[in-house]
Design a protein around this motif. Structure first.
Motif, PDB file in Angstrom:
ATOM      1  N   ARG A  32      -8.117  -2.953   1.496  1.00 24.75           N
ATOM      2  CA  ARG A  32      -7.618  -4.322   1.339  1.00 24.75           C
ATOM      3  C   ARG A  32      -7.817  -4.855  -0.078  1.00 24.75           C
ATOM      4  O   ARG A  32      -7.117  -5.777  -0.499  1.00 24.75           O
ATOM      5  CB  ARG A  32      -8.341  -5.233   2.332  1.00 24.75           C
ATOM      6  CG  ARG A  32      -7.926  -4.984   3.779  1.00 24.75           C
ATOM      7  CD  ARG A  32      -8.790  -5.757   4.743  1.00 24.75           C
ATOM      8  NE  ARG A  32      -8.449  -5.442   6.123  1.00 24.75           N
ATOM      9  CZ  ARG A  32      -9.158  -5.839   7.177  1.00 24.75           C
ATOM     10  NH1 ARG A  32     -10.243  -6.571   6.995  1.00 24.75           N
ATOM     11  NH2 ARG A  32      -8.782  -5.492   8.387  1.00 24.75           N
ATOM     12  N   SER A  33      -8.759  -4.299  -0.802  1.00 25.83           N
ATOM     13  CA  SER A  33      -8.951  -4.709  -2.191  1.00 25.83           C
ATOM     14  C   SER A  33      -8.034  -3.947  -3.148  1.00 25.83           C
ATOM     15  O   SER A  33      -7.770  -4.425  -4.257  1.00 25.83           O
ATOM     16  CB  SER A  33     -10.409  -4.496  -2.599  1.00 25.83           C
ATOM     17  OG  SER A  33     -10.748  -3.118  -2.502  1.00 25.83           O
ATOM     18  N   TYR A  34      -7.538  -2.778  -2.734  1.00 29.75           N
ATOM     19  CA  TYR A  34      -6.668  -1.979  -3.610  1.00 29.75           C
ATOM     20  C   TYR A  34      -5.187  -2.244  -3.357  1.00 29.75           C
ATOM     21  O   TYR A  34      -4.405  -2.379  -4.316  1.00 29.75           O
ATOM     22  CB  TYR A  34      -6.959  -0.488  -3.412  1.00 29.75           C
ATOM     23  CG  TYR A  34      -5.925   0.417  -4.030  1.00 29.75           C
ATOM     24  CD1 TYR A  34      -5.856   0.595  -5.411  1.00 29.75           C
ATOM     25  CD2 TYR A  34      -4.975   1.068  -3.238  1.00 29.75           C
ATOM     26  CE1 TYR A  34      -4.881   1.405  -5.973  1.00 29.75           C
ATOM     27  CE2 TYR A  34      -4.005   1.881  -3.802  1.00 29.75           C
ATOM     28  CZ  TYR A  34      -3.961   2.046  -5.159  1.00 29.75           C
ATOM     29  OH  TYR A  34      -2.998   2.852  -5.722  1.00 29.75           O
ATOM     30  N   LEU A  35      -4.774  -2.347  -2.113  1.00 28.12           N
ATOM     31  CA  LEU A  35      -3.345  -2.419  -1.796  1.00 28.12           C
ATOM     32  C   LEU A  35      -2.645  -3.674  -2.316  1.00 28.12           C
ATOM     33  O   LEU A  35      -1.498  -3.575  -2.764  1.00 28.12           O
ATOM     34  CB  LEU A  35      -3.154  -2.308  -0.275  1.00 28.12           C
ATOM     35  CG  LEU A  35      -3.462  -0.935   0.331  1.00 28.12           C
ATOM     36  CD1 LEU A  35      -3.339  -0.980   1.844  1.00 28.12           C
ATOM     37  CD2 LEU A  35      -2.531   0.127  -0.242  1.00 28.12           C
ATOM     38  N   PRO A  36      -3.224  -4.881  -2.268  1.00 30.72           N
ATOM     39  CA  PRO A  36      -2.474  -6.058  -2.727  1.00 30.72           C
ATOM     40  C   PRO A  36      -1.987  -5.976  -4.161  1.00 30.72           C
ATOM     41  O   PRO A  36      -0.962  -6.569  -4.506  1.00 30.72           O
ATOM     42  CB  PRO A  36      -3.477  -7.202  -2.546  1.00 30.72           C
ATOM     43  CG  PRO A  36      -4.393  -6.732  -1.474  1.00 30.72           C
ATOM     44  CD  PRO A  36      -4.525  -5.262  -1.690  1.00 30.72           C
ATOM     45  N   SER A  37      -2.671  -5.252  -5.035  1.00 32.09           N
ATOM     46  CA  SER A  37      -2.268  -5.158  -6.434  1.00 32.09           C
ATOM     47  C   SER A  37      -1.484  -3.886  -6.746  1.00 32.09           C
ATOM     48  O   SER A  37      -1.262  -3.583  -7.922  1.00 32.09           O
ATOM     49  CB  SER A  37      -3.515  -5.207  -7.328  1.00 32.09           C
ATOM     50  OG  SER A  37      -4.402  -4.130  -7.015  1.00 32.09           O
ATOM     51  N   SER A  38      -1.055  -3.149  -5.736  1.00 34.89           N
ATOM     52  CA  SER A  38      -0.310  -1.910  -5.938  1.00 34.89           C
ATOM     53  C   SER A  38       1.081  -2.038  -5.331  1.00 34.89           C
ATOM     54  O   SER A  38       1.411  -3.041  -4.692  1.00 34.89           O
ATOM     55  CB  SER A  38      -1.051  -0.718  -5.303  1.00 34.89           C
ATOM     56  OG  SER A  38      -1.120  -0.877  -3.901  1.00 34.89           O
ATOM     57  N   GLN A  39       1.891  -0.991  -5.519  1.00 33.85           N
ATOM     58  CA  GLN A  39       3.236  -0.999  -4.963  1.00 33.85           C
ATOM     59  C   GLN A  39       3.261  -0.684  -3.465  1.00 33.85           C
ATOM     60  O   GLN A  39       4.318  -0.761  -2.838  1.00 33.85           O
ATOM     61  CB  GLN A  39       4.096   0.027  -5.695  1.00 33.85           C
ATOM     62  CG  GLN A  39       3.593   1.464  -5.600  1.00 33.85           C
ATOM     63  CD  GLN A  39       4.486   2.447  -6.308  1.00 33.85           C
ATOM     64  OE1 GLN A  39       5.592   2.086  -6.724  1.00 33.85           O
ATOM     65  NE2 GLN A  39       4.020   3.669  -6.475  1.00 33.85           N
ATOM     66  N   TYR A  40       2.107  -0.342  -2.916  1.00 38.80           N
ATOM     67  CA  TYR A  40       2.013  -0.037  -1.489  1.00 38.80           C
ATOM     68  C   TYR A  40       1.447  -1.218  -0.715  1.00 38.80           C
ATOM     69  O   TYR A  40       0.787  -1.049   0.318  1.00 38.80           O
ATOM     70  CB  TYR A  40       1.127   1.194  -1.268  1.00 38.80           C
ATOM     71  CG  TYR A  40       1.561   2.409  -2.044  1.00 38.80           C
ATOM     72  CD1 TYR A  40       2.573   3.234  -1.580  1.00 38.80           C
ATOM     73  CD2 TYR A  40       0.953   2.732  -3.260  1.00 38.80           C
ATOM     74  CE1 TYR A  40       2.964   4.361  -2.295  1.00 38.80           C
ATOM     75  CE2 TYR A  40       1.345   3.856  -3.981  1.00 38.80           C
ATOM     76  CZ  TYR A  40       2.344   4.661  -3.490  1.00 38.80           C
ATOM     77  OH  TYR A  40       2.742   5.772  -4.197  1.00 38.80           O
ATOM     78  N   ARG A  41       1.701  -2.433  -1.164  1.00 40.40           N
ATOM     79  CA  ARG A  41       1.122  -3.612  -0.526  1.00 40.40           C
ATOM     80  C   ARG A  41       1.653  -3.825   0.891  1.00 40.40           C
ATOM     81  O   ARG A  41       0.986  -4.486   1.698  1.00 40.40           O
ATOM     82  CB  ARG A  41       1.407  -4.848  -1.378  1.00 40.40           C
ATOM     83  CG  ARG A  41       2.874  -5.164  -1.562  1.00 40.40           C
ATOM     84  CD  ARG A  41       3.061  -6.417  -2.411  1.00 40.40           C
ATOM     85  NE  ARG A  41       2.547  -6.191  -3.746  1.00 40.40           N
ATOM     86  CZ  ARG A  41       3.297  -5.734  -4.749  1.00 40.40           C
ATOM     87  NH1 ARG A  41       4.584  -5.452  -4.560  1.00 40.40           N
ATOM     88  NH2 ARG A  41       2.781  -5.550  -5.948  1.00 40.40           N
ATOM     89  N   ASN A  42       2.822  -3.275   1.210  1.00 37.24           N
ATOM     90  CA  ASN A  42       3.363  -3.449   2.559  1.00 37.24           C
ATOM     91  C   ASN A  42       2.601  -2.652   3.619  1.00 37.24           C
ATOM     92  O   ASN A  42       2.789  -2.877   4.813  1.00 37.24           O
ATOM     93  CB  ASN A  42       4.836  -3.036   2.588  1.00 37.24           C
ATOM     94  CG  ASN A  42       5.714  -3.959   1.763  1.00 37.24           C
ATOM     95  OD1 ASN A  42       5.403  -5.139   1.614  1.00 37.24           O
ATOM     96  ND2 ASN A  42       6.800  -3.445   1.228  1.00 37.24           N
ATOM     97  N   MET A  43       1.747  -1.737   3.188  1.00 33.41           N
ATOM     98  CA  MET A  43       0.945  -0.972   4.142  1.00 33.41           C
ATOM     99  C   MET A  43      -0.328  -1.698   4.558  1.00 33.41           C
ATOM    100  O   MET A  43      -1.089  -1.193   5.393  1.00 33.41           O
ATOM    101  CB  MET A  43       0.577   0.388   3.541  1.00 33.41           C
ATOM    102  CG  MET A  43       1.741   1.309   3.293  1.00 33.41           C
ATOM    103  SD  MET A  43       1.227   2.907   2.586  1.00 33.41           S
ATOM    104  CE  MET A  43       0.207   3.556   3.911  1.00 33.41           C
ATOM    105  N   LEU A  44      -0.579  -2.863   4.009  1.00 32.51           N
ATOM    106  CA  LEU A  44      -1.825  -3.584   4.285  1.00 32.51           C
ATOM    107  C   LEU A  44      -2.004  -3.932   5.767  1.00 32.51           C
ATOM    108  O   LEU A  44      -3.113  -3.801   6.298  1.00 32.51           O
ATOM    109  CB  LEU A  44      -1.888  -4.844   3.423  1.00 32.51           C
ATOM    110  CG  LEU A  44      -3.206  -5.628   3.451  1.00 32.51           C
ATOM    111  CD1 LEU A  44      -4.347  -4.754   2.971  1.00 32.51           C
ATOM    112  CD2 LEU A  44      -3.094  -6.877   2.596  1.00 32.51           C
TER     113      LEU A  44
END
Length: 262
Positions: free
Chosen positions: A132-144
């Motif tokens: 949850r700390s890595y995905l929001p700032s990456s292009q894979y944010r939809n996998m959160l």
């Protein structure tokens, strides 16, 4: 006497009904005081003193104290290491599938890991806090939204979806949620539809076969007229040579022309 009393009583009742006073004083007999108030027990006094309500003090006026700066929570070294590992995994792998783990014991997990390793598929365990700390700032944010509860990731450098689904059939406690395959976000139904597609090798063979057929047809069409022209010229040269007869040369040139045309 009794008659007079009755008349007086009846007359008195009539007068009472007619002239009833608004307030009447009723006199009761005095009662003796038999109960005295007992002193409160010392424990009860202490309990009341402890539980006594103390109103809060009025807050200070705004601006009376300097503003307190918010402290930024610093990530620990372990969290930074796991985030770097997650970033490396997302960059190197083309298949990233999230699976929910419903109380799988160590023996079943070891057997599942061994079966997936035969197809070069690895199982990764990352805490949801790190994801949850890595995905929001990456292009894979939809996998959160997929990382809720006990989850694991099946990753591989090549998209081997058919092999993964075949292995998951033997582990009913592992439920497929979704994932990202070749930079494309897919749901559970999308992954199942992707597994039904033919392999890249089959598609490439069909494409090469179609292009080869079209090329051969184009070459044959382009070579037909020059071959026919060359056959006619050879026949004309043989006819003009001394001693040549058209009857003898015609049957020989005809098959060559047909062969060249074909």
């Amino acid at each position: 006497m009794e008659k007079n009393r009755r008349e007086e009583s009846s007359g008195g009742a009539r007068t009472e009904k007619r002239c009833l006073p608004l307030a009447q004083s009723v006199r009761h007999g005095s009662k003796a005081v038999t109960r005295h108030r007992k002193p409160m027990h010392i424990l009860k006094q202490k309990l009341l003193a402890v539980t006594e309500y103390i109103p809060p003090k009025p807050s200070a006026a705004p601006g009376a104290y300097p503003s307190q700066t918010k402290r930024m929570e610093q990530e620990s070294g372990l969290v930074r290491f796991l985030k770097k590992k997650v970033e490396t995994t997302f960059e190197e792998c083309k298949m990233l599938v999230v699976v929910q783990n419903n109380a799988t014991n160590a023996e079943d997990m070891l057997l599942l890991r061994h079966r997936l390793h035969k197809h070069d598929i690895a199982i990764k365990f990352f805490p949801n806090q790190v994801m949850r700390s890595y995905l929001p700032s990456s292009q894979y944010r939809n996998m959160l939204p997929l990382f809720i509860g006990q989850t694991v990731m099946f990753v591989s450098k090549e998209p081997k979806v058919k092999e993964m689904l075949r292995v998951l059939r033997s582990s009913p406690q592992m439920i497929l949620l979704g994932g990202c395959i070749e930079n494309t976000m897919l749901s559970r139904e999308g992954i199942l539809n992707y597994s039904r597609l033919p392999s890249i090798t089959t598609v490439q063979g069909e494409l090469v076969g179609g292009l080869t057929l079209m090329t051969s047809q184009t070459v044959s069409m382009l070579q037909r007229h020059p071959a026919h022209l060359s056959a006619l010229l050879q026949q004309y040269i043989k006819q003009n040579q001394p001693g040549g007869t058209p009857e003898s040369t015609a049957p020989e040139t005809t098959p060559k022309t047909e062969g060249a045309a074909v």
